[in-house]
Design an enzyme around this catalytic site. Structure first.
Site, PDB file in Angstrom:
ATOM      1  N   GLU A  64      53.050  53.690  47.877  1.00 51.66           N
ATOM      2  CA  GLU A  64      53.007  54.839  46.971  1.00 51.66           C
ATOM      3  C   GLU A  64      51.591  55.132  46.485  1.00 51.66           C
ATOM      4  OE1 GLU A  64      55.306  52.479  46.787  1.00 51.66           O
ATOM      5  OE2 GLU A  64      57.270  53.469  46.811  1.00 51.66           O
ATOM      6  N   PHE A 126      69.110  48.376  37.708  1.00 53.73           N
ATOM      7  CA  PHE A 126      68.332  48.050  38.902  1.00 53.73           C
ATOM      8  C   PHE A 126      67.264  49.118  39.148  1.00 53.73           C
ATOM      9  CE2 PHE A 126      67.815  48.405  43.589  1.00 53.73           C
ATOM     10  CZ  PHE A 126      67.121  47.215  43.758  1.00 53.73           C
ATOM     11  N   GLN A 127      66.034  48.686  39.306  1.00 51.14           N
ATOM     12  CA  GLN A 127      64.872  49.560  39.554  1.00 51.14           C
ATOM     13  C   GLN A 127      64.637  50.565  38.434  1.00 51.14           C
ATOM     14  OE1 GLN A 127      65.095  50.940  43.683  1.00 51.14           O
ATOM     15  NE2 GLN A 127      63.998  49.085  44.248  1.00 51.14           N
ATOM     16  N   LYS A 176      68.911  60.080  38.873  1.00 56.55           N
ATOM     17  CA  LYS A 176      69.595  60.313  40.145  1.00 56.55           C
ATOM     18  C   LYS A 176      70.762  61.292  40.001  1.00 56.55           C
ATOM     19  CE  LYS A 176      71.391  57.862  44.149  1.00 56.55           C
ATOM     20  NZ  LYS A 176      71.633  56.563  44.767  1.00 56.55           N
ATOM     21  N   MET A 486      29.181  45.333  45.405  1.00 57.29           N
ATOM     22  CA  MET A 486      28.721  45.729  44.073  1.00 57.29           C
ATOM     23  C   MET A 486      28.892  44.581  43.075  1.00 57.29           C
ATOM     24  SD  MET A 486      27.156  48.075  42.572  1.00 57.29           S
ATOM     25  CE  MET A 486      27.300  49.833  42.846  1.00 57.29           C
TER      26      MET A 486
HETATM   27  C1  TPP Z   1      41.126  48.280  42.081  1.00 57.83           C
HETATM   28  C2  TPP Z   1      39.782  47.736  41.744  1.00 57.83           C
HETATM   29  N1  TPP Z   1      39.609  46.414  41.577  1.00 57.83           N
HETATM   30  C3  TPP Z   1      38.389  45.917  41.278  1.00 57.83           C
HETATM   31  C4  TPP Z   1      37.319  46.742  41.121  1.00 57.83           C
HETATM   32  C5  TPP Z   1      35.945  46.176  40.749  1.00 57.83           C
HETATM   33  N2  TPP Z   1      34.957  46.436  41.807  1.00 57.83           N
HETATM   34  C6  TPP Z   1      34.084  47.454  41.769  1.00 57.83           C
HETATM   35  S1  TPP Z   1      33.100  47.558  43.101  1.00 57.83           S
HETATM   36  C7  TPP Z   1      33.812  46.188  43.775  1.00 57.83           C
HETATM   37  C8  TPP Z   1      33.341  45.659  45.109  1.00 57.83           C
HETATM   38  C9  TPP Z   1      33.617  46.582  46.223  1.00 57.83           C
HETATM   39  O1  TPP Z   1      33.374  45.893  47.429  1.00 57.83           O
HETATM   40  P1  TPP Z   1      33.486  46.622  48.815  1.00 57.83           P
HETATM   41  O2  TPP Z   1      34.734  47.413  48.888  1.00 57.83           O
HETATM   42  O3  TPP Z   1      33.293  45.635  49.892  1.00 57.83           O
HETATM   43  O4  TPP Z   1      32.297  47.664  48.771  1.00 57.83           O
HETATM   44  P2  TPP Z   1      30.727  47.416  48.670  1.00 57.83           P
HETATM   45  O5  TPP Z   1      30.363  47.321  47.215  1.00 57.83           O
HETATM   46  O6  TPP Z   1      30.417  46.151  49.407  1.00 57.83           O
HETATM   47  O7  TPP Z   1      30.122  48.615  49.306  1.00 57.83           O
HETATM   48  C10 TPP Z   1      34.805  45.680  42.943  1.00 57.83           C
HETATM   49  C11 TPP Z   1      35.594  44.466  43.207  1.00 57.83           C
HETATM   50  C12 TPP Z   1      37.551  48.126  41.294  1.00 57.83           C
HETATM   51  N3  TPP Z   1      36.579  49.019  41.152  1.00 57.83           N
HETATM   52  N4  TPP Z   1      38.779  48.582  41.619  1.00 57.83           N
END
Ligand code: TPP
Length: 575
Positions: A64, A126-127, A176, A486
């Site tokens: 979803e 349920f759900q 529903k 990052m």
């Molecule tokens: C759903 C979610 N969980 C955690 C984060 C925290 N977060 C921000 S950037 C990042 C790393 C992203 O890594 P990647 O997808 O490999 O991209 P890169 O920075 O290496 O380009 C994380 C864990 C987020 N933004 N969203």
């Protein structure tokens, strides 16, 4: 005889009483909905049954969250509300991240969730999940339908609310039995929402004050955000900036609202923005914010944001004005209307030539920069430059969240509005791949490039199934640095290189994974391999996944560290 009477009665019934689900389909058709993104389940079976012969295009996501991000991508590119259907309970709660994302970035969505039958609501059936309660803080409005005959009216209201004023997500929860029951369909002719009246026409006196402020300013600056996109006001923005010779900074979400090669354009501001943009925001004496919300990623430390400026803020949402930054000149209204009036007023132009020279000097002094040593691994910034060159700068680009997102914003100058799809406010990993699906559905003939990190892409990788099924010609690019780049960058800079849980010990072969879904997969390690892959694959009207191995330790610069002011960027290389 009996049989004939029974038949006649049935006919009368079908002429006057139709099921709630059928009413819903009719209402969607009246809204000219082209495509629905969704996933079925018990509580929405009556609706899916009505969809069976409805002749509407439905995209079956693989999760979803994929459906709702696809709807966001569709909304961002088409400007029309994205429509989503999910079942009750887990189906509905799987939408919450995407709903919040759409709320933060002001994207119009209309979301239908199934609910357990009215007789068991509140019994932990349920759900069952209280999705109306759960989403109240993250929707522009939400409804639970308790009477079948309200369906046509509520659907009409929901589309209106989602797409007018400041756009946003509207959720409709349908038990529903309400969808299954029959009733007489009453089509609403007009909308009556006395409590909801967005102001689109700005106040004349507010406009006059702004015109006067421009003429007496020596260092005026425009900050253009996504509100300019929503109002379709790029042309008017250009006219106003040129008429008054005011330089323009973009927010991350506002990229594409101003021509990147224009002499008045400075670039993106904020945490990873260009030095000149942040210095201009620091030193300006008049800051005209058009459709941006002064996010902390843009402003840095608020006490050091635009300290010498009179702030004017044009926004359709009055709640935004003065929320983060004290505002001397509030202008409530639609950005296009406001800009049209400003241009019409044709106020006395300020003497801003020395200011523009100063900005050009900053741009000359510190453009975006990265080390280009030959011996090292492929630089991600170089990959972005190649994406730009080999797509001729004409693509719709979606990103996920992380370093690659910032490099895309820095190194892909957007020449037109509605070519850039990214999760700005919420920064949602897993957004990029499904958003590309929605964007490609909105513009089937455009080149859609989805740029992802190796972390985020794994949060929605199952949507490759949708891309394969519909043969969507999306170019999926993974900047594979073997880590949550990052996070790794922040740990390097602020946590003494203690890489706690940010470097992947194991990775799948993304190219083989793509092949498993029936999509061509390519690995690229050198500039030559990347060039060859992009040159061969971009013109092909087929999906492809290109897994590009990049320098794992590259960081995004320049940068404003948390708590610092916009004039205190680090990693600024001076020429
Ligand atoms: C759903 C979610 N969980 C955690 C984060 C925290 N977060 C921000 S950037 C990042 C790393 C992203 O890594 P990647 O997808 O490999 O991209 P890169 O920075 O290496 O380009 C994380 C864990 C987020 N933004 N969203």
């Amino acid at each position: 005889m009996m049989e004939k009477a029974a038949l006649a009665e049935k006919e009368v019934q079908s002429n006057s009483r139709i099921s709630g689900a059928e009413m819903l389909i009719n209402a969607l058709k009246r809204q000219e909905v082209e495509v629905l993104f969704g996933y079925p389940g018990g509580a929405v079976l009556p609706i899916y049954d009505s969809l069976y012969h409805a002749g509407m295009k439905h995209v079956l996501s693989r999760h979803e969250q994929g459906a709702i991000h696809a709807a966001e991508g569709y909304a961002r590119i088409s400007g029309k509300p994205g429509v989503v259907i999910a079942t009750s309970g887990p189906g509905a709660t799987n939408l919450v991240t995407g709903i919040t994302d759409a709320m933060m970035d002001s994207l119009p969505l209309v979301i239908f969730t199934g609910q357990v039958g009215t007789g068991v609501i509140g019994t932990d059936a349920f759900q069952e999940a209280d999705i109306v309660g759960i989403t109240t803080p993250v929707t522009k409005h939400n409804y639970q339908i308790r009477d079948t005959k309200d369906i046509p009216r509520i659907v009409k209201e929901a589309f209106y609310i989602a797409s007018t004023g400041r756009p946003g997500p509207v959720l409709i929860d349908i038990p529903k039995d309400i969808a299954a029951l029959g009733d007489v369909e009453v089509e609403p002719e007009s909308i009556s929402l006395p409590g909801y009246q967005p102001t689109t026409e700005p106040n004349y006196l507010q406009i006059r004050r702004l015109v006067e402020a421009v003429s007496s300013s020596k260092k005026p600056l425009i900050l253009a955000g996504a509100g300019v996109l929503h109002a379709k006001a790029s042309k008017q923005l250009l006219e106003f900036a040129e008429q008054q010779q005011i330089p323009v900074v973009n927010t991350l979400l506002g990229l594409g609202t101003f021509p990147p090669d224009h002499p008045l354009y400075i670039g993106m501001g904020g945490m990873h923005g260009i030095y000149a943009a942040n210095m201009a925001m620091y030193e300006c004496d008049l800051l005209i914010n058009i459709g941006a919300r002064f996010d902390d990623r843009l402003t840095g430390n608020l006490s050091r944001f635009a300290p010498y400026a009179t702030v004017a803020h044009i926004d359709i949402d009055p709640a935004e004005i003065g929320k983060n930054v004290p505002t001397a000149i509030p202008v409530v209204g639609d950005a296009k209307q406001a800009l049209l009036q400003l241009v019409k007023q044709n106020g006395k132009r300020s003497d801003s030539e020395p200011w523009r020279k100063q900005i050009h000097a900053w741009l000359e002094e510190s453009p975006y920069h990265y080390e280009k040593e030959e011996s090292k691994a492929l630089k991600p910034q170089r990959v972005m430059e190649l994406i730009y060159e080999l797509s001729k700068g004409d693509a719709i680009v979606t990103t996920d969240v992380g370093q690659h997102q910032m490099w895309a914003a820095q190194y892909y100058p957007f020449k037109r509005p509605n070519a850039w799809v990214t999760s700005g406010g919420l920064g949602t990993m897993g957004f990029g791949l499904p958003a590309a699906i929605g964007a490609q559905m909105a513009e089937p003939d455009d080149l859609v490039i989805s740029i992802n990190g190796d972390g985020g892409v794994q949060m929605s990788i199952q949507e490759l199934g949708v891309i394969a099924e519909h043969n969507l010609p999306i170019k999926i690019i993974i900047l594979n640095n073997g880590s949550l780049g990052m996070v790794r960058q922040w740990q390097e800079i602020f946590y003494d290189s203690r890489y706690s849980q940010s470097v992947f010990a194991s990775q799948p072969s993304f190219s083989k994974l793509a092949e498993a879904y029936g999509i061509k997969g390519i690995d690229a390690r050198t500039e030559e391999e990347v060039k060859q892959a992009f040159t061969e694959e971009f013109p092909e009207h087929k999906p492809v996944l290109i897994n590009v191995f990049v320098e794992p330790e590259e960081n995004v610069y320049p940068m404003i560290a948390p708590g610092k002011g916009i004039n205190e960027m680090v990693g600024v290389k001076k020429r």
